[in-house]
Enzyme design. Sequence first.
Site, PDB file in Angstrom:
ATOM      1  N   ALA A   1       0.234  -3.192   3.544  1.00 53.46           N
ATOM      2  CA  ALA A   1      -1.055  -2.823   4.131  1.00 53.46           C
ATOM      3  C   ALA A   1      -1.444  -1.380   3.774  1.00 53.46           C
ATOM      4  CB  ALA A   1      -0.995  -2.988   5.643  1.00 53.46           C
ATOM      5  N   GLU A   2      -0.463  -0.481   3.853  1.00 49.39           N
ATOM      6  CA  GLU A   2      -0.797   0.935   3.664  1.00 49.39           C
ATOM      7  C   GLU A   2      -1.130   1.223   2.201  1.00 49.39           C
ATOM      8  OE1 GLU A   2       2.169  -0.147   4.752  1.00 49.39           O
ATOM      9  OE2 GLU A   2       1.994   0.083   6.920  1.00 49.39           O
ATOM     10  N   TYR A  56       8.620 -13.380   5.188  1.00 44.65           N
ATOM     11  CA  TYR A  56       9.067 -12.030   4.834  1.00 44.65           C
ATOM     12  C   TYR A  56      10.576 -11.987   4.625  1.00 44.65           C
ATOM     13  CZ  TYR A  56       4.532 -10.449   6.638  1.00 44.65           C
ATOM     14  OH  TYR A  56       3.195 -10.254   6.853  1.00 44.65           O
ATOM     15  N   ARG A 110      12.495  -8.865   4.592  1.00 43.22           N
ATOM     16  CA  ARG A 110      12.431  -7.394   4.659  1.00 43.22           C
ATOM     17  C   ARG A 110      13.463  -6.802   5.621  1.00 43.22           C
ATOM     18  NH1 ARG A 110       6.503  -6.527   7.358  1.00 43.22           N
ATOM     19  NH2 ARG A 110       6.439  -4.931   5.757  1.00 43.22           N
ATOM     20  N   ARG A 160       2.104  -7.597  13.275  1.00 41.27           N
ATOM     21  CA  ARG A 160       2.868  -8.635  12.592  1.00 41.27           C
ATOM     22  C   ARG A 160       3.852  -9.212  13.593  1.00 41.27           C
ATOM     23  NH1 ARG A 160      -0.742  -7.770   9.551  1.00 41.27           N
ATOM     24  NH2 ARG A 160      -0.639  -6.993   7.424  1.00 41.27           N
ATOM     25  N   ALA A 211     -15.482 -12.806   9.431  1.00 38.06           N
ATOM     26  CA  ALA A 211     -16.755 -13.198   8.817  1.00 38.06           C
ATOM     27  C   ALA A 211     -17.957 -12.849   9.695  1.00 38.06           C
ATOM     28  CB  ALA A 211     -16.742 -14.684   8.514  1.00 38.06           C
ATOM     29  N   ALA A 214     -18.280  -6.286  11.795  1.00 32.12           N
ATOM     30  CA  ALA A 214     -17.441  -5.293  12.479  1.00 32.12           C
ATOM     31  C   ALA A 214     -18.287  -4.417  13.383  1.00 32.12           C
ATOM     32  CB  ALA A 214     -16.725  -4.436  11.436  1.00 32.12           C
ATOM     33  N   GLY A 265      -8.942  -6.813   5.731  1.00 30.26           N
ATOM     34  CA  GLY A 265      -8.784  -5.726   6.688  1.00 30.26           C
ATOM     35  C   GLY A 265      -8.424  -4.408   6.012  1.00 30.26           C
ATOM     36  N   ASP A 266      -7.519  -4.459   5.053  1.00 31.87           N
ATOM     37  CA  ASP A 266      -7.103  -3.231   4.356  1.00 31.87           C
ATOM     38  C   ASP A 266      -8.255  -2.681   3.510  1.00 31.87           C
ATOM     39  OD1 ASP A 266      -4.620  -3.725   5.445  1.00 31.87           O
ATOM     40  OD2 ASP A 266      -3.897  -4.777   3.661  1.00 31.87           O
TER      41      ASP A 266
END
Length: 322
Positions: free
Chosen positions: A35-36, A104, A106, A170, A233, A236, A263-264
């Site tokens: 995301a970052e 994931y 991770r 998450r 959709a 915002a 979103g990112d």
Amino acid sequence: MPGLVTLGETMAVLGSPRPGPLRHAPHLELSIGGAESNVAIGVRRLGHPAAWIGRVGADEFGALVLERLRAEQVEVSGALVDPDAPTGLLVKEQRTPDVTRVQYYRTGSAGSRLCPADVDAAVGVITGAGVLHITGITPLLSPSAAGAVARAVELAVAAEVPVSLDVNHRAALGGAELLRERLAPLLPHLSHLFGGEEELLLLADATDEPSAVARLGGPGGSGGPELVVKRGARGASVYPADGNPELHRAAVPVRALDPVGAGDAFVAGYLTALLDGAPVAERLRLACLTGAFAVTVPNDWSGQPTRDELGLLDAEAGTTLR
Ligand code: ATP
């Protein structure tokens, strides 16, 4: 020119290009995602400097992460190669044309071993930035990663660098209680707080949006962050920090192929306009535009636009540019 700095985990991504159970996929496509770093790429493409701090393993996936970020001109001088843990992996299965399943790998990854000393080694990257962007993912990776985020925020606040946070909950990393526990110490230091409608209720432990807004900032919330609500959709909204009324913007109509990554890209647009010195309405406009770009391509971040591509969504279907 001060730009964006962010920290977190970027993983290798393996994805099936066609719908169906993964075991029947004849091949997988290899990419990266986080995301970052998705936000960093978006901001960089729109013309501001962007830097990413994080750990990757001493493996091919780690080399890929750093190579891709460098290719996008994201500064990685604050990134570390950890010889004792692998790069995290995300596997994306397009189970049906409309349903993506994500797995994931991770736990114990290099990215989850990020620690406050890593941030201290990159202090100048943070104190010289125009904005520090963090997410609710990193503090849930491990206590040391939570410490790294807290240290980054401390350095940014001391240097008067605005801090933005996207909740990015998450569920695989922890439930609502852990999220609230790990994010609570960060909230008083935020200038901008992004989240989906459900995420903000979760974070505020509220059942309706006005209560969540009252708890997290927004109207009348003196000193609270600017609160930005992502509504998919439906567009915002922003609840400005000065208590002005909610500002809503409808989504830009596009042919949506894959909602993941919107979103990112949205946050990248918003923070780019912030770095431009643009007012709130323009921040929201650019964010809705960059969010819409992201849903037009299957990959999380590759569809993010450059400045001179921003008008492309106005073009008629079938347009050929020569
Ligand atoms: P992600 O799936 O990346 O975690 P998110 O839930 O954080 O996404 P969304 O609310 O899905 O964020 O999308 C962010 C923004 O992108 C929306 O507020 C909207 O402006 C834009 N957007 C999302 N989906 C669409 C769409 N189908 N068409 C046009 N714009 C969209």
